[in-house]
Design an enzyme around this catalytic site. Structure first.
Site, PDB file in Angstrom:
ATOM      1  N   ASP A  16      17.296   6.785  -2.170  1.00  0.00           N
ATOM      2  CA  ASP A  16      16.358   7.445  -1.260  1.00  0.00           C
ATOM      3  C   ASP A  16      16.875   8.871  -1.045  1.00  0.00           C
ATOM      4  O   ASP A  16      18.013   9.199  -1.439  1.00  0.00           O
ATOM      5  CB  ASP A  16      16.283   6.662   0.071  1.00  0.00           C
ATOM      6  N   ARG A  31       4.442   5.186  13.243  1.00  0.00           N
ATOM      7  CA  ARG A  31       5.586   5.855  12.610  1.00  0.00           C
ATOM      8  C   ARG A  31       6.137   6.863  13.597  1.00  0.00           C
ATOM      9  O   ARG A  31       5.412   7.745  14.071  1.00  0.00           O
ATOM     10  CB  ARG A  31       5.166   6.568  11.318  1.00  0.00           C
ATOM     11  N   CYS A  40      11.927   4.785  -2.774  1.00  0.00           N
ATOM     12  CA  CYS A  40      10.784   4.572  -1.871  1.00  0.00           C
ATOM     13  C   CYS A  40       9.789   5.718  -1.926  1.00  0.00           C
ATOM     14  O   CYS A  40       8.632   5.546  -1.559  1.00  0.00           O
ATOM     15  CB  CYS A  40      11.300   4.375  -0.455  1.00  0.00           C
ATOM     16  N   HIS A  59      12.573   0.728   8.145  1.00  0.00           N
ATOM     17  CA  HIS A  59      11.306   0.915   7.423  1.00  0.00           C
ATOM     18  C   HIS A  59      10.919  -0.439   6.797  1.00  0.00           C
ATOM     19  O   HIS A  59      10.983  -0.621   5.580  1.00  0.00           O
ATOM     20  CB  HIS A  59      11.487   1.999   6.354  1.00  0.00           C
ATOM     21  N   ARG A  79       3.202  -1.273  -1.973  1.00  0.00           N
ATOM     22  CA  ARG A  79       3.070  -1.071  -0.524  1.00  0.00           C
ATOM     23  C   ARG A  79       1.682  -1.508  -0.064  1.00  0.00           C
ATOM     24  O   ARG A  79       1.531  -2.135   0.986  1.00  0.00           O
ATOM     25  CB  ARG A  79       3.287   0.412  -0.168  1.00  0.00           C
ATOM     26  N   GLN A 103       8.342  -0.871   3.836  1.00  0.00           N
ATOM     27  CA  GLN A 103       8.911  -0.435   2.569  1.00  0.00           C
ATOM     28  C   GLN A 103       9.740  -1.564   1.944  1.00  0.00           C
ATOM     29  O   GLN A 103       9.573  -1.902   0.772  1.00  0.00           O
ATOM     30  CB  GLN A 103       9.796   0.805   2.807  1.00  0.00           C
TER      31      GLN A 103
END
Ligand code: CP
Ligand code: NVA
Length: 300
Positions: free
Chosen positions: A216, A96, A256, A123, A284, A126
């Site tokens: 988001d 990340r 998310c 992402h 996830r 996700q």
């Protein structure tokens, strides 16, 4: 498929295989030996709850091991050398970071699979979890309307690419100055198997008759200085009861997470019966276990 850097790099079949294996893994006992003896390195240059814990616990449940490294290791030497070195010790690397090019550089240097655990641009983990959640709740019908309302950011970009791959119609409403990248839009259009991607600046039109409403944060990690300015611009993009009423009665609400309650989503909506945000967070774990099995070679 060697890496998971962007969903654009995957074939439609790769995505469908991930979703199928996720269904299988989710239905099995949590613990298996699919990745017995395998190790995954984790490097986070930004904070994380869901991604960190789901990867660590996922590796444990698959009979493998996760090694968490400090963010500094991605700064001390060239990223491709980090990749070359880690490839001598571990079977996969999750990263990340901020600049997307750094994930690309790591994947170029590494001979083992590299998984993008979020960059400023994308992402993918996700979005794979998100299409799995939509599939579970609604099926993957090309009659569905998925509405993403908010910032045209990393989460929006990967959602565009994932919806395009599986043929979900996506309507995106963002403020004019925060629309998604035209390059990613082009990629999604190229990948789209008949699905429509519509870009708007009006949340009301986007929410109308939607089967899924997704949002988001307005200020992503690394943009904290812009928070005040963004709050003003994004105000009318808040997911509140008034907006949700325009959608289908059985609309599912997705986020998310982490959420900034009271900004992009109200408590009332986030805690409503239509909200699936915590199922989405759980998925996830399941989807990443499938990705790990496919990339690290543990498919049974
Ligand atoms: N959604 C998500 O990636 O959450 P974290 O930042 O907590 O990992
Ligand atoms: N867009 C958000 C997603 C967090 C999971 C961010 O980048 O901070």
């Amino acid at each position: 498929m060697k890496d998971l850097v962007s969903i654009h790099d995957l074939s439609k079949q790769d995505v469908l295989d991930i979703l199928d294996l996720t269904t299988q893994i989710k239905s099995e006992p949590l613990n298996s030996e699919r990745l017995k003896g395998k190790a995954l390195a984790l490097i986070f240059e930004k904070p994380s709850n869901r991604t960190r814990v789901s990867f660590e616990v996922g590796m444990f449940q698959l009979g493998g091991h996760a090694v968490s490294l400090s963010a500094e290791v991605a700064k001390r030497e060239e990223i491709k050398d980090v990749g070359r070195t880690l490839s001598r010790y571990v079977d996969g690397i999750m990263f990340r970071t901020f600049q997307h090019e750094k994930v690309v550089g790591l994947a170029e240097g590494a001979s083992v699979p590299v998984i993008n655990g979020l960059s400023d641009l994308l992402h993918p983990c996700q979005a794979l979890g998100d299409v799995f959640t939509i599939k579970e709740k609604k099926g993957l019908s090309n009659n569905l309307k998925v509405a993403y309302i908010g910032d045209g950011n990393n989460v929006c970009h990967s959602l565009m690419l994932a919806c395009a791959k599986v043929g979900l119609n996506l309507t995106i409403a963002t403020p004019k100055q925060y629309k998604p990248s035209s390059e990613i839009l082009h990629q999604a259009m190229t990948d789209s198997s008949g699905a429509e991607i519509t870009l708007l600046h009006d949340p009301v039109i986007a929410a109308k008759d939607a089967d899924v409403i997704y949002t988001d944060v307005w200020t992503s990690m690394g943009q904290e200085k812009e928070n005040k300015k963004r709050k003003k611009i994004f105000k009318k993009f808040q997911i509140n009861q008034e907006l949700v009423k325009l959608a289908k009665p059985d609309v599912i609400i997705m986020h998310c997470l982490p959420a900034h309650r009271g900004d992009e989503i109200t408590d009332e909506v986030m805690d409503s019966n239509n909200s699936v945000v915590f199922d989405q967070a759980e998925n996830r774990l399941h989807v990443q276990k499938a990705v790990l099995c496919l990339l690290l070679g543990g498919k049974e």
